[in-house]
Design a protein around this motif. Structure first.
Motif, PDB file in Angstrom:
ATOM      1  N   ARG A 200       0.727  -1.294  -0.037  1.00  0.00           N
ATOM      2  CA  ARG A 200      -0.055   0.002   0.078  1.00  0.00           C
ATOM      3  C   ARG A 200       0.982   1.144   0.150  1.00  0.00           C
ATOM      4  NH1 ARG A 200      -4.054  -0.973   5.031  1.00  0.00           N
ATOM      5  NH2 ARG A 200      -4.759   1.216   4.446  1.00  0.00           N
ATOM      6  N   THR A 201       2.031   1.136   0.065  1.00  0.00           N
ATOM      7  CA  THR A 201       3.255   2.275   0.110  1.00  0.00           C
ATOM      8  C   THR A 201       3.563   2.509  -1.469  1.00  0.00           C
ATOM      9  OG1 THR A 201       4.032   1.403   2.058  1.00  0.00           O
ATOM     10  CG2 THR A 201       5.501   3.292   0.889  1.00  0.00           C
ATOM     11  N   ALA A 202       3.249   3.861  -1.712  1.00  0.00           N
ATOM     12  CA  ALA A 202       3.541   4.167  -3.184  1.00  0.00           C
ATOM     13  C   ALA A 202       4.183   5.392  -3.494  1.00  0.00           C
ATOM     14  CB  ALA A 202       2.212   4.525  -3.877  1.00  0.00           C
ATOM     15  N   ALA A 203       5.462   5.356  -4.298  1.00  0.00           N
ATOM     16  CA  ALA A 203       6.117   6.453  -4.584  1.00  0.00           C
ATOM     17  C   ALA A 203       7.106   6.242  -5.775  1.00  0.00           C
ATOM     18  CB  ALA A 203       7.282   6.765  -3.287  1.00  0.00           C
ATOM     19  N   ALA A 204       7.570   7.196  -6.374  1.00  0.00           N
ATOM     20  CA  ALA A 204       8.366   7.135  -7.506  1.00  0.00           C
ATOM     21  C   ALA A 204       9.231   8.427  -7.694  1.00  0.00           C
ATOM     22  CB  ALA A 204       7.534   7.128  -8.815  1.00  0.00           C
ATOM     23  N   ALA A 205      10.329   8.409  -8.414  1.00  0.00           N
ATOM     24  CA  ALA A 205      11.156   9.368  -8.539  1.00  0.00           C
ATOM     25  C   ALA A 205      10.883   9.981  -9.924  1.00  0.00           C
ATOM     26  CB  ALA A 205      12.616   8.716  -8.607  1.00  0.00           C
ATOM     27  N   GLY A 206      10.547  11.222 -10.047  1.00  0.00           N
ATOM     28  CA  GLY A 206       9.894  11.837 -11.123  1.00  0.00           C
ATOM     29  C   GLY A 206      10.953  12.114 -12.448  1.00  0.00           C
ATOM     30  N   GLY A 207      12.224  11.850 -12.008  1.00  0.00           N
ATOM     31  CA  GLY A 207      13.333  12.072 -12.964  1.00  0.00           C
ATOM     32  C   GLY A 207      13.316  10.933 -14.035  1.00  0.00           C
ATOM     33  N   CYS A 208      13.027   9.720 -13.697  1.00  0.00           N
ATOM     34  CA  CYS A 208      13.124   8.463 -14.734  1.00  0.00           C
ATOM     35  C   CYS A 208      12.191   7.688 -14.148  1.00  0.00           C
ATOM     36  CB  CYS A 208      14.551   7.864 -14.310  1.00  0.00           C
ATOM     37  SG  CYS A 208      14.760   6.504 -15.305  1.00  0.00           S
ATOM     38  N   VAL A 209      11.113   7.718 -15.255  1.00  0.00           N
ATOM     39  CA  VAL A 209       9.731   6.780 -14.874  1.00  0.00           C
ATOM     40  C   VAL A 209       9.454   6.243 -16.191  1.00  0.00           C
ATOM     41  CG1 VAL A 209       7.512   6.805 -14.105  1.00  0.00           C
ATOM     42  CG2 VAL A 209       9.010   8.347 -12.983  1.00  0.00           C
ATOM     43  N   LEU A 210       9.649   4.872 -16.081  1.00  0.00           N
ATOM     44  CA  LEU A 210       9.061   4.129 -17.308  1.00  0.00           C
ATOM     45  C   LEU A 210       7.631   3.510 -16.894  1.00  0.00           C
ATOM     46  CD1 LEU A 210       9.991   2.827 -20.293  1.00  0.00           C
ATOM     47  CD2 LEU A 210      10.103   0.793 -19.067  1.00  0.00           C
ATOM     48  N   LEU A 211       6.672   3.787 -17.717  1.00  0.00           N
ATOM     49  CA  LEU A 211       5.241   3.699 -17.473  1.00  0.00           C
ATOM     50  C   LEU A 211       4.652   2.942 -18.470  1.00  0.00           C
ATOM     51  CD1 LEU A 211       2.682   4.168 -15.621  1.00  0.00           C
ATOM     52  CD2 LEU A 211       2.509   6.429 -17.017  1.00  0.00           C
ATOM     53  N   ARG A 212       3.900   1.944 -18.275  1.00  0.00           N
ATOM     54  CA  ARG A 212       3.167   1.208 -19.453  1.00  0.00           C
ATOM     55  C   ARG A 212       2.079   2.150 -19.781  1.00  0.00           C
ATOM     56  NH1 ARG A 212       3.413  -4.395 -20.040  1.00  0.00           N
ATOM     57  NH2 ARG A 212       4.231  -4.587 -17.996  1.00  0.00           N
ATOM     58  N   THR A 213       1.741   2.064 -21.080  1.00  0.00           N
ATOM     59  CA  THR A 213       0.717   3.067 -21.725  1.00  0.00           C
ATOM     60  C   THR A 213      -0.626   2.964 -21.295  1.00  0.00           C
ATOM     61  OG1 THR A 213       2.467   3.726 -23.650  1.00  0.00           O
ATOM     62  CG2 THR A 213      -0.014   4.300 -23.710  1.00  0.00           C
ATOM     63  N   GLU A 214      -1.071   1.699 -21.431  1.00  0.00           N
ATOM     64  CA  GLU A 214      -2.372   1.080 -21.242  1.00  0.00           C
ATOM     65  C   GLU A 214      -2.648   1.287 -19.648  1.00  0.00           C
ATOM     66  OE1 GLU A 214      -2.964  -3.151 -20.485  1.00  0.00           O
ATOM     67  OE2 GLU A 214      -1.350  -3.387 -21.788  1.00  0.00           O
ATOM     68  N   VAL A 215      -1.622   1.277 -18.943  1.00  0.00           N
ATOM     69  CA  VAL A 215      -1.929   1.664 -17.315  1.00  0.00           C
ATOM     70  C   VAL A 215      -1.967   2.822 -17.216  1.00  0.00           C
ATOM     71  CG1 VAL A 215      -1.093   1.318 -15.247  1.00  0.00           C
ATOM     72  CG2 VAL A 215      -0.749  -0.366 -16.726  1.00  0.00           C
ATOM     73  N   ALA A 216      -1.296   3.940 -17.878  1.00  0.00           N
ATOM     74  CA  ALA A 216      -1.519   5.314 -17.801  1.00  0.00           C
ATOM     75  C   ALA A 216      -2.783   5.727 -18.253  1.00  0.00           C
ATOM     76  CB  ALA A 216      -0.357   6.029 -18.737  1.00  0.00           C
ATOM     77  N   VAL A 217      -3.193   5.096 -19.285  1.00  0.00           N
ATOM     78  CA  VAL A 217      -4.797   5.610 -19.758  1.00  0.00           C
ATOM     79  C   VAL A 217      -5.681   5.036 -18.768  1.00  0.00           C
ATOM     80  CG1 VAL A 217      -6.401   4.885 -21.366  1.00  0.00           C
ATOM     81  CG2 VAL A 217      -4.020   5.405 -21.928  1.00  0.00           C
ATOM     82  N   ARG A 218      -5.640   3.705 -18.015  1.00  0.00           N
ATOM     83  CA  ARG A 218      -6.380   3.352 -17.065  1.00  0.00           C
ATOM     84  C   ARG A 218      -6.261   4.179 -15.729  1.00  0.00           C
ATOM     85  NH1 ARG A 218      -4.748  -2.140 -16.271  1.00  0.00           N
ATOM     86  NH2 ARG A 218      -3.679  -1.672 -14.568  1.00  0.00           N
ATOM     87  N   ALA A 219      -5.255   4.678 -15.516  1.00  0.00           N
ATOM     88  CA  ALA A 219      -5.011   5.699 -14.263  1.00  0.00           C
ATOM     89  C   ALA A 219      -5.580   7.134 -14.754  1.00  0.00           C
ATOM     90  CB  ALA A 219      -3.743   5.314 -13.709  1.00  0.00           C
ATOM     91  N   ARG A 220      -5.780   7.388 -15.885  1.00  0.00           N
ATOM     92  CA  ARG A 220      -5.957   8.738 -16.253  1.00  0.00           C
ATOM     93  C   ARG A 220      -4.896   9.546 -16.046  1.00  0.00           C
ATOM     94  NH1 ARG A 220      -9.686  10.659 -13.154  1.00  0.00           N
ATOM     95  NH2 ARG A 220     -10.029  12.616 -14.772  1.00  0.00           N
ATOM     96  N   VAL A 221      -3.897   9.170 -16.338  1.00  0.00           N
ATOM     97  CA  VAL A 221      -2.571   9.931 -16.175  1.00  0.00           C
ATOM     98  C   VAL A 221      -2.100  10.590 -17.329  1.00  0.00           C
ATOM     99  CG1 VAL A 221      -0.001   9.750 -15.470  1.00  0.00           C
ATOM    100  CG2 VAL A 221      -1.600   8.372 -14.195  1.00  0.00           C
ATOM    101  N   PRO A 222      -1.956  11.966 -17.253  1.00  0.00           N
ATOM    102  CA  PRO A 222      -1.487  12.699 -15.969  1.00  0.00           C
ATOM    103  C   PRO A 222      -3.071  13.664 -15.673  1.00  0.00           C
ATOM    104  CG  PRO A 222      -0.820  14.164 -17.736  1.00  0.00           C
ATOM    105  CD  PRO A 222      -1.400  12.744 -18.386  1.00  0.00           C
ATOM    106  N   GLU A 223      -3.992  13.293 -16.214  1.00  0.00           N
ATOM    107  CA  GLU A 223      -5.209  14.265 -15.752  1.00  0.00           C
ATOM    108  C   GLU A 223      -5.671  14.028 -14.324  1.00  0.00           C
ATOM    109  OE1 GLU A 223      -5.343  13.934 -20.262  1.00  0.00           O
ATOM    110  OE2 GLU A 223      -5.148  12.599 -18.480  1.00  0.00           O
TER     111      GLU A 223
END
Length: 406
Positions: free
Chosen positions: A219-242
């Motif tokens: 349940r702990t979540a964090a990332a480092a914004g300088g280098c993030v590889l993101l699966r596109t379909e998950v970005a769409v599902r999570a409505r990122v960045p909206e």
């Protein structure tokens, strides 16, 4: 025992718990995993028809007034040795220093991956500048006949080794991860950088233990914004960045959005990804920390008071207690303070080794913690003065407010 001795005992107990019960946050062994399941790195050659077995990637780079760092960072992206389809989308976010023109010049000079430079105009109300730029870049990347399978979101001050993209994709595919993020190794050239920067990563890991983040079902979540590889379909599902358009601490918000949509995330320390942005003066580092410190506390004055008290007991009490023992005739306080200080310094040593710095900096951690305490208080003061988070000529006075020029 005296009151200071009891406080020192509380600090020692806190360090015992932090050392063993906070996800071993002080260890620096969370590095990019090698594939343990079939993935691109295990696929030999090319299948019939000549189509690459490696997934397509769009590299999105938000950039605002980055002409000072682009000559070193952008060529490292252009030179990526990646076996699959890949392209770079640099979003010039209203720069006044010729960032966009310089990016095109560098692409002409160095070649490599194809580069698209575009500008989205000023952010709409409710958007931070970086997320507005990412929105525009992601839309461009998805504007072709087929979406890229992955998005690499990387800052303009991040330099990548030539195999960085390949290793990121192999790790994500091989471990079925939807978000893979590396905390770039920050610059530690000046004296203030050596004192403050490793502690910044140390405190971040203490707040978001990497082991907890990387554990399945966490349940702990964090990332480092300088280098993030993101699966596109998950970005769409999570409505990122909206869905996170107003976030000042966008990397943590991004990780939470991906995790909330059912995606698997991973965060670790980088070995071949470096931040080249200089912070030579204390004032530069102060601005970097204070612009978002109070936002990290959700602009809550009670959390601020708790944070100040916690930092004082955990980090500042041990040297004060030791001084009470040495100069105030309180041996109990002195011994307890010394033990707490020793444990504190011991947990800091791995981070100093990661940054290739002298272990003699470890006993200075209480002083650095005092600086961070003051930076956090200053962040709250700026918030209540209506300045909020100020960066690159934009000020975000309240969460979700419209950015305005300073």
């Amino acid at each position: 025992m005296s009151a200071i001795a009891w406080i020192a005992l509380s600090s020692l107990a806190a360090w015992g718990w932090l050392s063993l019960g906070q996800g071993f946050f002080w260890r620096t062994d969370q590095r990019l995993p090698t594939p343990s399941a079939p993935g691109p790195s295990a696929l030999p050659g090319e299948p019939a028809g000549g189509e690459s077995p490696w997934p397509s990637v769009a590299v999105v780079v938000p950039a605002r007034d980055e002409a000072g760092v682009l000559p070193e960072s952008l060529p490292s992206l252009l030179a990526q040795v990646y076996p699959g389809p890949a392209g770079i989308y640099l979003v010039d976010d209203g720069s006044s220093d010729g960032t966009g023109a310089l990016a095109r010049e560098l692409a002409d000079r160095y070649g490599g991956l194809p580069l698209t430079v575009s500008s989205p105009g000023e952010p709409e109300p409710g958007w931070t500048g970086k997320l507005w730029a990412l929105r525009h870049g992601i839309a461009l990347a998805r504007g072709g006949p087929k979406d890229p399978e992955y998005l690499l979101l990387t800052d303009a001050d991040i330099a990548h080794e030539p195999d960085s993209l390949r290793e990121l994709v192999a790790a994500a595919s091989g471990h079925r991860l939807d978000l893979v993020s590396q905390m770039a190794r920050l610059r530690v050239a000046s004296g203030w950088e050596k004192l403050v920067v490793p502690a910044f990563v140390y405190f971040f890991a203490q707040l978001y233990p990497f082991r907890w983040i990387n554990r399945p079902g966490t349940r702990t979540a964090a990332a480092a914004g300088g280098c993030v590889l993101l699966r596109t379909e998950v970005a769409v599902r999570a409505r990122v960045p909206e869905s996170i358009r107003h976030a000042v601490i966008d990397d943590v918000s991004l990780a939470k959005a991906v995790q909330g949509s059912g995606g698997r995330i991973w965060l670790g320390l980088a070995e071949r990804v470096d931040s080249i942005r200089p912070y030579p003066r204390l004032a530069d580092l102060w601005r970097m920390v204070s612009r978002s410190a109070y936002a990290q506390l959700r602009h809550n004055p009670l959390l601020l008071l708790g944070t100040v008290a916690g930092l004082a007991v955990i980090y500042l009490a041990p040297p004060v207690a030791l001084c009470a023992g040495l100069f105030g005739g309180d041996p109990d306080a002195g011994w307890l303070g010394l033990m707490a200080w020793a444990v504190m310094a011991g947990t800091y040593l791995p981070m100093l080794r990661y940054y290739r710095l002298s272990s003699w900096l470890a006993p200075l951690l209480p002083f650095t913690a005092l600086l961070y305490l003051l930076m956090t208080v200053d962040s709250a003061v700026q918030h209540y003065r209506g300045r909020g988070a100020a960066w690159k000529g934009r000020t975000y006075a309240r969460p979700g407010s419209e950015p305005r020029p300073r």
